[in-house]
Design an enzyme around this catalytic site. Structure first.
Site: not given
Length: 607
Positions: A479, A502, A98-99, A27, A483, A2, A602, A74, A486
């Site tokens: 990574e 395996h 925020n939080g 964010r 990506k 947020c 973010k 958020w 995401e």
């Protein structure tokens, strides 16, 4: 996460609040709102979804107040609806947050027992109701907030506006960042300096536990005990305040293409290009005496640490353990007094990484922070800070921050090897020369973009994608899969190529694209054998390699992406670019929100 903004201005502030919130869009958020004082009375305008929805509402019901707070939310508690959007307003208080308030249920039950009614499902409204109750009981706004803050458990940043108080805003932080901006007869508040860019370049950062009483003449800052303290205001570099896509369609594309420039900047900071040596700042500890390195981070930063693990073990002959910060902080990991802990975070505010840093310090470890924001909490609390110098990264999916983390960690690994006598002077010169070539090699890699865009037409039709790599290309495979997940929402997994037999080989069929990251190196032939196993089962191979690798990989591939030949040390930095472009072009074709993918933020400043 947020975003918070606040303005005590000379004129109507609603438009400027929205502009500041727009600079915090990176964010991540799902609703937005502003509150202002209209002739002394609190008025609020909120909207679900993007800021354009809030803007349209403000056009229909404009706010003219000179004092205001704003928020992009958020969702954590309660669905992303207008009802749950911030600011939350009681008869006497407006608050943005925020939080997470961890004990909000107990506090809410206490208030409800006294007859309080709640209009939202959020934990935030509890804070406003508590402050409102203290004011009803006779406290002034400052005393009311001071009484409530110790009762709140969790990580948070808060901003308050009060009925009838046109020249007062109160801010508090515990775990989530807040910056105060100083103007001429005006004051500003933001989650970070980017939000304040259009209004001021003079910023003070609240420390952990601080709260501030802000008027148009300045800010009185208190620490957690209530004592008045001074947090020096500093000029913010102009580059920190630039948020512009330039000629690119998305911030992510812009940031991918910025990598040759920003990584040159990073290497320029850590390398003496004349002497071909690494030049780190003075260390508060002796690297020659350490016997173990712990690396901890989250998400993409974790994969940067995983690549660095190979470098530290090879160049410095040090044992390294790399761990997810959300696990590291709770596992009671034994840490020896002769070890160091490296924490990696783009924002420098990642909650789990910050907690891991604090755990390491409690265990007597020396700590190194690799961060992109040198004024962040992690940077301030670490024994040593190595800034990555990537500049503001607006796209939620990390690109240039990742490669700059790799550049910084590579320099630290080489320096450590030199200090410990593992690397000779000639070894250092050779490795530095290889790093000096990276910006050019990245520029060459970006030329693959049209080819990758064409490839993305096939990938966009896939339901699952597998990424394979060995050595430092294994974390890069992780990574790459991250990506793609995401920003395109296609399921993807990264594996060490040697693990194929395996388990993952069971997934291979003629519909499965398999991205193999395999520059020609000492283990190239091993990776080729894994590709042959994929080909035998009809898998569609996308080989990312160099010309020698392409010539020697006698395996049918759907596509070969050929990069320049380069030393193995720097391949993760350069090969990251086609991996990023694969995800980017696939997501664009699928029509997703590339810069702000769903459900993601973010900076993750809560657990």
């Amino acid at each position: 996460m947020c975003g918070i903004v606040g303005i005590l201005g000379k004129d109507a502030v609603a438009d400027n609040l929205v502009e500041a919130l727009r600079r915090l869009e990176y964010r991540g958020y799902d609703s937005a709102g502003v509150a202002t004082l209209e002739q002394g009375h609190l008025a609020v305008c909120r909207a679900e979804g993007k800021l354009k929805n809030l803007t349209h509402k403000l056009l229909r019901q404009p706010l003219s107040g000179r004092s205001g707070i704003g928020h992009t939310r958020w969702a954590t508690h309660g669905k992303p609806t207008e009802r749950n959007a911030h600011p939350h307003v009681t008869p006497r208080v407006a608050v943005v947050h925020n939080g997470i308030i961890e004990n909000f249920r107990e506090l809410k039950a206490e208030l409800e027992a006294e007859g309080a009614c709640f209009l939202s499902d959020t934990d935030t409204e509890v804070v406003g109701q508590l402050v409102d109750r203290e004011i009803v009981r006779g406290k002034d706004p400052v005393a009311a907030v001071e009484a409530v803050l110790p009762r709140l458990k969790g990580a948070f940043a808060l901003a308050f506006l009060f009925e009838g108080e046109d020249d007062l805003m109160i801010a508090a932080r515990r775990g989530s960042p807040l910056a105060i901006g100083y103007g001429a007869g005006e004051m500003f508040l933001g989650s970070d300096a980017i939000a304040l860019g259009p209004f001021t370049d003079l910023v003070a950062y609240l420390e952990e536990g601080d709260w501030a009483v802000i008027t148009r003449t300045g800010a009185e800052i208190h620490d957690e005990s209530g004592a008045v303290v001074v947090r020096p205001a500093q000029k913010v570099p102009p580059g920190t305040l630039l948020v512009d896509k330039g000629n690119h369609r998305h911030f992510m594309a812009k940031e991918i293409y910025e990598q040759p420039e920003v990584i040159a900047h990073t290497f320029g900071h850590y390398l003496d290009l004349t002497r071909e040596t690494v030049t780190l700042p003075d260390l508060p500890f002796d690297l020659a005496e350490i016997d173990h390195i712990s690396i901890t981070a989250c998400g993409t930063a974790l994969f940067a640490g995983s690549i660095a693990e190979y470098w530290f073990e090879r160049f410095a002959r040090l044992p390294v353990s790399t761990d997810i910060a959300s696990e590291f902080r709770y596992r009671d990991t034994p840490l020896g007094k002769n070890g160091i802990t490296i924490v990696i975070s783009q924002s420098g505010e990642t909650a789990d990484t910050l907690a891991s840093l604090r755990y390491a310090r409690e265990c007597g470890q020396k700590t190194v922070a690799v961060v992109n924001v040198p004024t962040s909490t992690i940077a301030r609390e670490a024994d040593m800070v190595l800034p990555t110098l990537a500049g503001p990264e607006i796209g939620v999916a990390s690109t240039k921050a990742f490669t700059c983390q790799l550049a910084t960690l590579a320099c630290l690994a080489v320096h450590t090897g030199r200090v410990r006598g593992v690397l000779s002077e000639d070894d250092e010169h050779r490795l530095v020369r290889a790093m000096m070539e990276v910006p050019r090699l990245m520029t060459e890699a970006l030329k693959l973009s049209p080819e990758i865009e064409a490839l993305a037409r096939t990938l966009s039709k896939a339901r699952d994608v597998l990424y394979l790599g060995r050595g430092t290309n294994y974390p890069l495979a992780l990574e790459g899969a991250l990506k793609l997940k995401e920003i395109s929402y296609i399921h993807a997994e990264g594996y060490a190529a040697g693990e194929l037999k395996h388990g993952p080989i069971a997934l291979i069929d003629e519909t499965m694209p398999v991205v193999v990251i395999a520059p020609f190196d000492r283990i190239f032939e091993k990776t080729v054998s894994n590709m042959e196993e994929v080909a035998a089962r009809g898998g569609r191979i996308i080989l990312v390699t160099d010309q020698r690798g392409a010539d020697l990989a006698h395996v049918e591939a759907m596509q070969k992406l050929i990069l320049p030949e380069m030393p193995a040390t720097v391949t993760p930095m350069v090969y990251a670019l086609p991996v990023q472009l694969i995800a980017y072009h696939t997501a664009v074709l699928m029509g997703t929100d590339v810069d702000q993918p769903r459900n993601l933020a973010k900076s993750v400043t809560v657990e």
